[in-house]
Design an enzyme around this catalytic site. Structure first.
Site, PDB file in Angstrom:
ATOM      1  N   TRP A 102      11.158  96.945 109.503  1.00  0.00           N
ATOM      2  CA  TRP A 102      10.373  96.864 108.266  1.00  0.00           C
ATOM      3  C   TRP A 102      10.445  95.479 107.635  1.00  0.00           C
ATOM      4  CZ3 TRP A 102       6.579  99.910 108.087  1.00  0.00           C
ATOM      5  CH2 TRP A 102       6.667 101.228 108.530  1.00  0.00           C
ATOM      6  N   ASP A 173      12.797  95.845  99.621  1.00  0.00           N
ATOM      7  CA  ASP A 173      12.183  97.112 100.004  1.00  0.00           C
ATOM      8  C   ASP A 173      13.291  98.170 100.050  1.00  0.00           C
ATOM      9  OD1 ASP A 173      11.058  99.280 101.281  1.00  0.00           O
ATOM     10  OD2 ASP A 173      10.313  98.159 103.018  1.00  0.00           O
ATOM     11  N   LYS A 197      10.440 109.093 101.408  1.00  0.00           N
ATOM     12  CA  LYS A 197      11.725 109.182 102.099  1.00  0.00           C
ATOM     13  C   LYS A 197      12.731 109.985 101.262  1.00  0.00           C
ATOM     14  CE  LYS A 197       9.785 106.602 105.092  1.00  0.00           C
ATOM     15  NZ  LYS A 197       9.712 105.175 105.125  1.00  0.00           N
TER      16      LYS A 197
HETATM   17  C1  LIG Z   1       8.742 104.121 105.623  1.00  0.00           C
HETATM   18  C2  LIG Z   1       9.031 102.749 105.243  1.00  0.00           C
HETATM   19  C3  LIG Z   1       8.010 101.809 105.005  1.00  0.00           C
HETATM   20  C4  LIG Z   1       6.551 102.142 105.153  1.00  0.00           C
HETATM   21  O1  LIG Z   1       6.137 102.882 104.076  1.00  0.00           O
HETATM   22  P1  LIG Z   1       4.629 103.339 103.874  1.00  0.00           P
HETATM   23  O2  LIG Z   1       4.705 104.088 102.593  1.00  0.00           O
HETATM   24  O3  LIG Z   1       4.234 104.162 105.056  1.00  0.00           O
HETATM   25  O4  LIG Z   1       3.792 102.105 103.765  1.00  0.00           O
HETATM   26  C5  LIG Z   1       8.381 100.533 104.634  1.00  0.00           C
HETATM   27  N1  LIG Z   1       9.663 100.200 104.478  1.00  0.00           N
HETATM   28  C6  LIG Z   1      10.657 101.072 104.700  1.00  0.00           C
HETATM   29  C7  LIG Z   1      12.078 100.647 104.519  1.00  0.00           C
HETATM   30  C8  LIG Z   1      10.381 102.369 105.081  1.00  0.00           C
HETATM   31  O5  LIG Z   1      11.382 103.240 105.298  1.00  0.00           O
END
Ligand SMILES: *Cc1c(COP(=O)(O)O)cnc(C)c1O
Length: 363
Positions: A102, A173, A197
């Site tokens: 990511w 993130d 998540k």
């Molecule tokens: C799942 C995830 C993403 C992607 O998220 P979306 O909502 O599908 O754009 C980005 N960063 C991390 C750390 C994730 O776990």
């Protein structure tokens, strides 16, 4: 009915009590005799819901009032674009720390808007993966911000310390970290997370941003209004129609967490679950996780099985025992158990019991 445990990486397990409450309220929310999905986001009922949600997030995460909480659609990936577009003028640059999938995807997207400066922090010593501690990162002093992902959901790699970086803006993130443990918000400029998540269903993204980073005339004239932090902030995240059902369900999850004892309580449970699972892996002869102890994820526990062609059998037998969605992401394979806040200790214990029996059977 046999007990089922859902180890899905995301969208992921939600607290059972929350789903029961939502089920109960589905056609009669707030004594209105219709559902929360069928009312205006500008009605006082809905505005109250969002205010309460925001307030509970502030309390749970201990968010200083020099930070705003904004809500977006489009998931974490949309923020991969929104961040450079809001924070960087055309010729400015930013540091992107490469920890895993990511972090890398965020950097690739940022390339459309700037020349990202990649910071390499991964090192492998004796087959074990280490991430350089934050105070050893070599940043570019011309970069406006540094971006990283605190928990690489796919590879199960984490940076478990809060950053302590002066002279830059930390953008992180936290999609799979938010609400799992204590975060010192003041050490960050921007935190963002999609909700699917650990907070609620998909469709909603939370952005926690320090006031001074909400720039009056955002730099790029082509920046879409729906991604403009200033416009979204001025409109209390109601510039356009927000994902009302996701906000509703997320608000229930946050209330559930508060009632349970908040971050202090849940982080203890999360530590316990992760510790049990990692020690099962480390004490076994067939399961392997070669990430340094310091950089192991609290929520996404990955491992491989050191016998040929056996992972599919593991997954099939697990499912027969009611243990679902343990397959690792296709980019790395292997097994991954996602054990977010809503996964009870009982689920992890059931998985461990299965793993121990499986090992006995196949060695
Ligand atoms: C799942 C995830 C993403 C992607 O998220 P979306 O909502 O599908 O754009 C980005 N960063 C991390 C750390 C994730 O776990």
């Amino acid at each position: 009915m046999k007990k089922i445990f859902n180890f899905s990486p995301g969208p992921a397990i939600l607290p059972h009590q929350v789903l029961l409450k939502a089920q109960n309220e589905l056609i009669n929310w707030n004594n209105l005799n219709f559902s929360v999905m069928e009312i205006s986001h500008r009605s006082k009922y809905f505005i109250n819901l969002v205010e309460e949600f925001e307030n509970n997030l502030r309390i749970l995460m201990n968010i200083p009032n020099t930070y705003k909480i904004l809500f977006f659609q489009g998931g974490a990936r949309t923020q991969f674009s929104a961040i450079p577009m809001n924070l960087l003028n055309y010729n400015q640059k930013a540091d992107y720390v490469n920890i895993g999938y990511w972090s890398y995807k965020a950097m690739e997207e940022a390339k459309k808007y700037c020349k990202p400066n990649i910071i390499h922090v991964r090192k492998i010593i004796n087959n074990i993966l280490y991430i350089k501690p934050i105070n050893e990162w070599v940043l570019d002093n011309k970069s406006i911000y540094v971006h990283y992902c605190s928990n690489e959901t796919i590879e199960g790699i984490a940076i478990n310390e809060d950053p302590n970086l002066k002279n830059t803006i930390v953008v992180a993130d936290l999609s799979s970290t938010i609400l799992t443990k204590k975060i010192n918000i003041a050490n960050y400029g921007i935190i963002y997370a999609s909700t699917q998540k650990n907070v609620g269903p998909s469709g909603l993204t939370i952005v926690i941003i320090r006031d001074d980073l909400i720039i009056k005339n955002s730099y790029r004239k082509e920046l879409p209004s729906v991604l403009n932090y200033k416009i979204i902030s001025d409109n209390n995240s109601m510039y356009n129609t927000p994902p009302t059902f996701s906000l509703y369900l997320s608000s229930l999850v946050v209330k559930w967490l508060k009632k349970k004892g908040g971050i202090k309580y849940i982080s203890k449970v999360n530590q316990k679950k992760a510790k049990l699972l990692y020690s099962t892996i480390d004490n076994s002869k067939i399961y392997i996780n070669n990430i340094s102890i310091k950089n192991r994820s609290l929520t996404n526990i990955v491992f491989k099985i050191n016998k040929k062609n056996i992972e599919n059998i593991f997954l099939q037998e697990a499912e027969k025992q009611g243990l679902y969605f343990l397959k690792g992401h296709s980019v790395i394979g292997g097994i991954r158990a996602s054990i977010y806040n809503a996964m009870p200790l009982e689920g992890v214990q059931a998985l461990i019991k299965f793993m121990n029996n499986f090992e006995k059977k196949y060695t």
